[in-house]
Design an enzyme around this catalytic site. Structure first.
Site, PDB file in Angstrom:
ATOM      1  N   ILE A  50     -24.657  -2.671  11.776  1.00 58.05           N
ATOM      2  CA  ILE A  50     -25.716  -3.681  11.735  1.00 58.05           C
ATOM      3  C   ILE A  50     -26.972  -3.174  12.430  1.00 58.05           C
ATOM      4  O   ILE A  50     -26.917  -2.518  13.475  1.00 58.05           O
ATOM      5  CB  ILE A  50     -25.222  -4.991  12.382  1.00 58.05           C
ATOM      6  N   HIS A  52     -29.575  -4.615  14.361  1.00 63.03           N
ATOM      7  CA  HIS A  52     -29.764  -5.886  15.060  1.00 63.03           C
ATOM      8  C   HIS A  52     -31.237  -6.238  15.174  1.00 63.03           C
ATOM      9  O   HIS A  52     -32.093  -5.362  15.254  1.00 63.03           O
ATOM     10  CB  HIS A  52     -29.138  -5.810  16.454  1.00 63.03           C
ATOM     11  N   VAL A 177     -18.842  22.449  23.468  1.00 71.13           N
ATOM     12  CA  VAL A 177     -19.492  22.962  24.680  1.00 71.13           C
ATOM     13  C   VAL A 177     -18.472  22.967  25.807  1.00 71.13           C
ATOM     14  O   VAL A 177     -17.911  21.921  26.161  1.00 71.13           O
ATOM     15  CB  VAL A 177     -20.727  22.107  25.040  1.00 71.13           C
ATOM     16  N   LYS A 255     -20.725  -9.159  21.106  1.00 75.42           N
ATOM     17  CA  LYS A 255     -21.385 -10.127  20.253  1.00 75.42           C
ATOM     18  C   LYS A 255     -20.381 -10.912  19.418  1.00 75.42           C
ATOM     19  O   LYS A 255     -20.754 -11.748  18.620  1.00 75.42           O
ATOM     20  CB  LYS A 255     -22.384  -9.416  19.338  1.00 75.42           C
ATOM     21  N   SER A 346     -23.603  -0.759  21.496  1.00 79.90           N
ATOM     22  CA  SER A 346     -24.455  -1.645  20.698  1.00 79.90           C
ATOM     23  C   SER A 346     -25.613  -2.148  21.553  1.00 79.90           C
ATOM     24  O   SER A 346     -25.392  -2.505  22.701  1.00 79.90           O
ATOM     25  CB  SER A 346     -23.627  -2.831  20.206  1.00 79.90           C
ATOM     26  N   CYS A 411     -11.681   4.163  -8.887  1.00 77.53           N
ATOM     27  CA  CYS A 411     -12.004   2.856  -8.295  1.00 77.53           C
ATOM     28  C   CYS A 411     -13.511   2.716  -8.077  1.00 77.53           C
ATOM     29  O   CYS A 411     -14.083   1.669  -8.319  1.00 77.53           O
ATOM     30  CB  CYS A 411     -11.291   2.680  -6.964  1.00 77.53           C
ATOM     31  N   CYS A 444      -7.475   1.809  -4.228  1.00 76.91           N
ATOM     32  CA  CYS A 444      -6.276   2.667  -4.148  1.00 76.91           C
ATOM     33  C   CYS A 444      -6.327   3.579  -2.938  1.00 76.91           C
ATOM     34  O   CYS A 444      -5.371   4.268  -2.633  1.00 76.91           O
ATOM     35  CB  CYS A 444      -6.060   3.456  -5.440  1.00 76.91           C
ATOM     36  N   CYS A 449      -7.308  10.060  -6.326  1.00 80.82           N
ATOM     37  CA  CYS A 449      -8.331  11.104  -6.393  1.00 80.82           C
ATOM     38  C   CYS A 449      -8.219  12.201  -5.339  1.00 80.82           C
ATOM     39  O   CYS A 449      -8.851  13.235  -5.461  1.00 80.82           O
ATOM     40  CB  CYS A 449      -9.733  10.482  -6.338  1.00 80.82           C
TER      41      CYS A 449
END
Lengths: 488, 418
Positions: A50, A52, A177, A255, A346, A411, A444, A449
């Protein structure tokens, strides 16, 4: 002109944003260093996706979150256009179900105004239903934030990295690193599993591992705690969806569980918030209890959820929760050349572009010289999605490249041409192909695939089919040819 | 634009059989469209035997069965579009349907009077059976593992745990054992096996593979490759029994937890769906609620035997030919099949009473000494034993149906009174 060497550690949304911003300067040699086999596989891969609006964060308690979220939200509008990253700016509704909740909505409104969020309004029942016909009828009021939006975070990371590399950034994958060398006053060298890299500047954008990396130069005053969130993802045909992002009134820790429709058109619900011990930085396990909690809380926000049989995937992601709760965006206290961009919980995804523009300012302040490139390319083209174009365009694509005529993922209707293009752009694994093309993301979940994609990867990378990796190191799709165990 | 009388979508057993039957019945312009480069659907990867005992009166392997069917097809003239993926069907009107397909030659738009839809089924994924934990590599559905092994020659792993004792899971247990893998267990949540008895014997017992009944896989452990699964015993309500949790080390988890018909393209058209079969509601010509669109094979109902899929292909082809020659299926007072007692489903769901019909059904739970009753026609059939794994196939003939005046037929399965 001698170039200053900058190493950005971590190719997630934050590191990739910084890489793009720093690629604008003529006199910087930018190295983007990632321990995984692909970019964006840490925090950026699994979150609520999202953008925000910026009303959540108290500017007194979390000044960085409050400041960068609103700016980031604004900047993403430009960045998504320049880089052809899909986003939907459908707005969010925070719903209230009690007087206590209602009071919280007014708090959010007031906070949003202080943070500079535009367009916020408290709306009543009839307008809630107009904006979102699947919103729970028990919702008394809602905070309507028209500037909130949705993005595909992984697509965003790949777009940023592709654009950065196009502009000269050097990408180091599967490079961990191990140590950071200093000469007493400033950083000089990174020691990695792939050799040493001489550096003048180091930017620590390592998400969950930012405390570990900071510890390499000593004096790290923060810890990063993984906060796990679990999700359900529904089939693209599952109804009812939502056309807005639905939040409950927020709790101090998070949230709350969100109901949203992804940019790909799948309904998604989650996350809960489970604090894990600081060392469990890879624990992305889903749990029975956690998923139940998500389901119950999501159900409260809507009239109805699709049936559970329409769930195609459950997953979990981790948010990097820093000591103190605010983003840590600052140079090391005593060691010159080391900058932390840590604790990007977030709204880290939303804030990333705004935070990235802080870095050149910080470099200037610390005495670096920066010269803009004359021929910096701000654009990047996305992989053409065969399923999304008209039949006329489909025919043109096939005439140009017959691989568009071979459907690999049924799909999601992904073609071989798209898979090959994903590999050309850096996918080395089945997961990398999936995240770039959506092959295997449908109902699926790849059963039809994955084998075909493995054969294409094998051909393109010139490796044996069973050596093709699904994900990271050790995730090979097979152990050998069909008769390998009989020969042992 | 090409114009056909019949387009068969899906080149597996039922699809090929439908095309053959339609040609034999004199339908002129027939096309078979399939997304693969070879015909046969999943049969070419089923290298075990057990196919064709009814249809060819021979015990054949999957590739042999395919070969015989394809040889039969080659004697007839119809168009085969291989490597061609159907992505949209449009129902224009009663006599005109459009099929959009993509291949390396571009987008094809095919016009047809009738369609037999035989696109098979898909496997349920690990997420659909509620397993939690991490999401590493080494987790495959049974069919996917079979494709990797017997189409592409890749050995997926060494230490195998299989979830689900349906026939596909059992066949794969043996397949893995034959290639030198260590199959540590087949785990079944129900208190009885999901597959045919012959497969329990030939695939598990003969290879000393343990079958854990009333057990459930709860959780996957492992970061990049699966390392362990957490398993528990379950009670009658499938709830985990406390203190029964244990772990099995493995590098491969095979999910064989049921199949779902693939009818998304038909759902887009708004056909009626039976929640019990998760596929189309059909009449005794296997015609859906949209005139001229028929469904057959595993896209209609998940079959035990390929012979049944073939049979359905032929019935659908008969329906399609009637549609072509008579401008539609004759109107009828369709009788609804109602279910009672220990029955999960029966197809077709609507019968005319004007012709013979083969009914396919399954029970909900295993039971001994039961009877299947159809009161309206005073029919009663005894079964010594019924199991969910064994499809009930039943022929009702025209004569016994013709007297029925009711609007429905009620099928019920219950215990025989001694």
């Amino acid at each position: 002109m001698s170039k200053a060497r900058v190493a950005i550690i971590g190719a997630g949304i934050v590191g990739a944003s910084i890489a793009r911003v720093l690629s604008r300067y003529e006199n910087l040699e930018v190295h983007l260093i990632e321990m995984e086999v692909d970019v964006g596989w840490g925090v950026s891969k699994a979150n609520t996706a999202i953008l925000h609006a910026g009303y959540d964060d108290d500017p007194n308690l979390y000044p960085n979150r409050a400041k960068y979220c609103v700016r980031g939200n604004y900047l993403w509008r430009k960045w998504t256009k320049q880089l052809q990253i899909r986003a939907s700016w459908n707005g969010s509704l925070v719903l209230s179900f009690s007087e206590e909740d209602e009071e919280e909505l007014y708090n959010l409104l007031e906070r949003g105004e202080r943070n500079g969020v535009k367009g916020l309004r408290i709306i009543e029942k009839d307008e809630i239903q107009k904006l979102e016909k699947n919103a729970s009828p028990s919702a008394t009021l809602a905070l309507w934030a028209p500037t909130a939006g949705q993005i595909s975070p992984f697509e965003a990371v790949t777009a940023l990295v592709e654009n950065a590399v196009e502009n000269g950034v050097i990408l180091h994958l599967e490079t961990k690193v191990l140590d950071i060398v200093e000469d007493g006053t400033r950083v000089t060298k990174l020691v990695t599993n792939n050799g040493e890299i001489e550096v003048d500047w180091v930017i620590n954008a390592t998400g969950l591992y930012a405390d570990y990396i900071a510890e390499l130069v000593g004096g790290s005053e923060f810890k990063i705690t993984p906060r796990r969130g679990e999700y359900f993802l529904f089939d693209s045909t599952a109804e009812p969806k939502v056309s807005r992002i639905l939040f409950p009134a927020p709790k101090p820790k998070s949230k709350g569980v969100v109901v949203t429709t992804t940019v790909d058109g799948n309904l998604m619900i989650g996350p809960n918030a489970t604090d894990l011990p600081e060392e469990e930085k890879e624990n992305k396990e889903t749990t029975q209890e956690g998923l139940e909690e998500v389901w119950i809380n999501a159900s409260k926000l809507v009239k109805s959820l699709p049936s559970k049989s329409k769930v195609i995937k459950t997953f979990a992601g981790l948010r990097p929760e820093p000591t103190g709760g605010d983003f840590i965006i600052k140079p090391h206290d005593s060691l010159l050349g080391f900058i932390n961009v840590a604790g990007m919980r977030s709204p880290g995804l939303t804030s990333a572009p705004a935070v990235a523009y802080e870095i050149p300012k910080m470099l200037l302040h610390l005495g670096a010289r920066l010269v803009l490139k004359k021929n910096w390319n701000p654009t990047r083209k996305r992989i053409i999605r065969f399923s999304e174009v008209s039949n006329r365009r489909k025919n043109k694509l096939i005439a140009m490249n017959p691989l568009y005529g071979n459907i690999v993922c049924q799909c999601e209707m992904v073609t071989e041409a798209e898979v090959v293009e994903a590999i050309r752009r850096g996918a080395r694994t089945i997961e990398g192909v999936k995240l770039r093309t959506r092959a295997g993301m449908g109902r699926c979940q790849g059963a039809f695939c994955r084998a075909k994609i493995a054969m294409i990867l094998s051909r393109e990378l010139k490796i044996k089919p069973w050596q093709v990796r699904v994900k990271g190191a050790g995730s090979e799709i097979g152990v050998g040819d069909l008769f390998s165990l009989l020969h042992e | 634009m090409y114009t056909y009388d019949l387009i068969v979508i899906g080149g597996g057993a039922s699809g090929i059989a439908a095309a053959i039957k339609a040609k034999e019945l004199g339908v002129k312009k027939v096309a078979l469209v399939d997304e693969k480069s070879y015909l046969g659907g999943v049969l070419p990867q089923c290298i075990h035997s057990g196919f064709g005992l009814v249809y060819f009166k021979e015990d054949l392997t999957g590739p042999e069965f395919t070969e015989k069917l394809v040889q039969k097809a080659k004697k007839l003239s119809f168009d085969v579009y291989s490597d061609t993926f159907v992505f949209k069907i449009i129902y224009r009107d009663y006599f005109e349907k459009l099929v959009y397909a993509v291949s390396k030659h571009g987008i094809k738009k095919l016009k047809t009077k009738t369609i037999v839809y035989s696109a098979g089924c898909r496997e349920r994924s690990i997420y659909e059976i509620g397993v939690v934990g991490s999401r590493p590599s080494g987790i495959f559905t049974a069919g996917e593992a079979q494709t990797l092994m017997d189409i592409y020659g890749i050995m997926p792993g060494k230490n195998i745990v299989i979830v689900g004792s349906g026939d596909v899971g059992l066949i794969m247990a043996r397949r893995f054992a034959l290639q030198g893998a260590n199959v540590k267990a087949v785990i079944e949540i129900m208190p009885y096996p999901g597959g045919l008895t012959r497969n329990i014997v030939q695939c598990l017992n003969d290879f000393n593979i343990p079958l854990l009944l009333s057990h459930s896989v709860l959780r996957v452990i492992g970061k990049d490759r699966i390392e362990e699964v957490e398993v528990c015993k379950v009670d009658e309500s499938k709830k985990c029994i406390e203190d029964s949790i244990f772990r099995i080390k493995c590098d491969t988890l095979i999910i064989s937890a049921g199949l779902v018909p693939r009818v998304e393209l038909l759902e887009d058209l708004g056909i009626s769906i039976d929640p019990l079969t998760k596929s189309a509601v059909v009449n005794d010509r296997l015609e859906t609620s949209l005139p001229g669109i028929f469904v057959a094979g595993n896209a209609l109902v998940v079959n035990d035997l390929v012979d049944y899929a073939v049979e359905q292909g032929e019935v659908a082809a008969q329906g399609a030919s009637e549609f072509v020659f008579n401008n539609g299926i004759s109107a009828a007072q369709w009788k609804k099949i109602k279910l009672n007692g220990n029955i999960r489903f029966f197809v077709p769901q609507l019968i005319s009473g004007e012709r013979d019909v083969i009914m396919y059904g399954r029970v909900i739970s295993p039971e001994e000494k039961v009877k299947l009753e159809i009161n309206e026609i005073k029919k009663e059939i005894s079964f010594f034993r019924v199991r969910p794994s064994e499809m009930i196939r039943l022929r009702l003939n025209k004569d016994e149906l013709s007297s029925v005046k009711t609007k429905s037929l009620t099928f019920s399965i219950s215990k025989r009174s001694e």
